[in-house]
Design an enzyme around this catalytic site. Structure first.
Site: not given
Ligand code: 13P
Length: 252
Positions: A9, A11, A95, A97, A167, A173, A213, A234-235
């Site tokens: 993802n 983002k 999601h 977010e 999640e 994050g 994470s 993600g990151g």
């Protein structure tokens, strides 16, 4: 045996030029992968570039959101048909977010999941509890509400059309993922809940993936758990080498 799936993802990262460079670097690194489904979820504006760059591969393409209506006066929204037209086979829905920043509630998530399925898009439906929910011992209640409401009115489903992503919001994050045991316990509960909605054969085949994470360093023990069928990253997916290492770990 459920086939693992790893979803990157992106983002709100990587405009078209960066997206193209990413895929060009990523493809040679994952050529040998045979046991894992890989899906990339770039921002809308990079879908066309990624579609073109992965066209001779088995990599899937997902959007990060979608509207449930087929067309109409919905300024700023993207319809399921537009996503199909842009090369998507899947859409991330609900999601955290979006739930938190864009007031996406379970009703909207439900409409989106139904619309995705109707357009033969795989719904990657996200559920997750906040730190506050967790501290109050409400994790199970919150997740079961999100799952039951999100899938409300869906009586039958082709198991390729739903991926459930757990999640936990406190892990996203944060640098600290849920422990494999914690995540596995929740995934087992989610699977049990799916069993109240769908026949056993369907329930056993739906993939439940973990997100929050994930890194190349911590993915292995998570994937070793029987109810964790992959990851929503993600990151750590933003660097193609990192994401390739994660996918490679899942392939073994
Ligand atoms: P991080 O991997 O950056 O924690 O993000 C997880 C996530 O939200 C993926 O959808």
């Amino acid at each position: 045996m459920r086939r693992r799936v790893l979803i990157g993802n992106w983002k709100m990262h990587k405009p078209a030029r960066e997206a193209r460079a990413y895929v060009n670097e990523f493809l040679p690194l994952i050529q040998h992968i045979s046991n894992v489904d890989i899906i990339l979820a770039p921002p809308f504006t990079s879908l066309h570039v990624v579609k073109e760059a992965i066209k001779d591969t088995t990599i899937g393409l997902a959007s990060q959101n979608m509207h449930w209506n087929p067309h109409g006066a919905f300024t700023g929204e993207i319809s399921p048909a537009m996503l199909c037209d842009s090369g998507c086979q899947a859409a991330i829905i609900g999601h955290s977010e979006r739930r938190q920043l864009s007031h996406e509630d379970d009703n909207k998530v439900n409409r989106k999941v139904k619309a995705a399925i109707a357009h033969h898009l795989t719904a990657i439906m996200c559920v997750g509890e906040t730190q506050k929910d967790r501290d109050a011992g409400k994790t199970s209640d919150v997740l079961s509400h999100q799952l039951i409401e999100g899938l409300s009115g869906i009586d039958t489903i082709d198991t390729t059309q739903l991926i459930l992503a757990y999640e936990p919001i406190w892990a996203i994050g944060s640098g600290t993922p849920a422990t494999p045991t914690q995540a596995n316990r929740v995934h087992a509960e989610l699977r049990k809940l799916l069993g109240t909605l769908f026949p056993a054969s369907t329930t056993e085949s739906i993939r439940i993936i973990y997100g929050g994470s994930i890194t190349a360093e911590n993915i292995q023990p998570l994937l070793a758990m029987p109810h964790i069928d992959g990851g929503l990253v993600g990151g750590a997916c933003l660097n193609p080498q990192n994401f390739a290492t994660i996918v490679d770990t899942a392939d073994n």
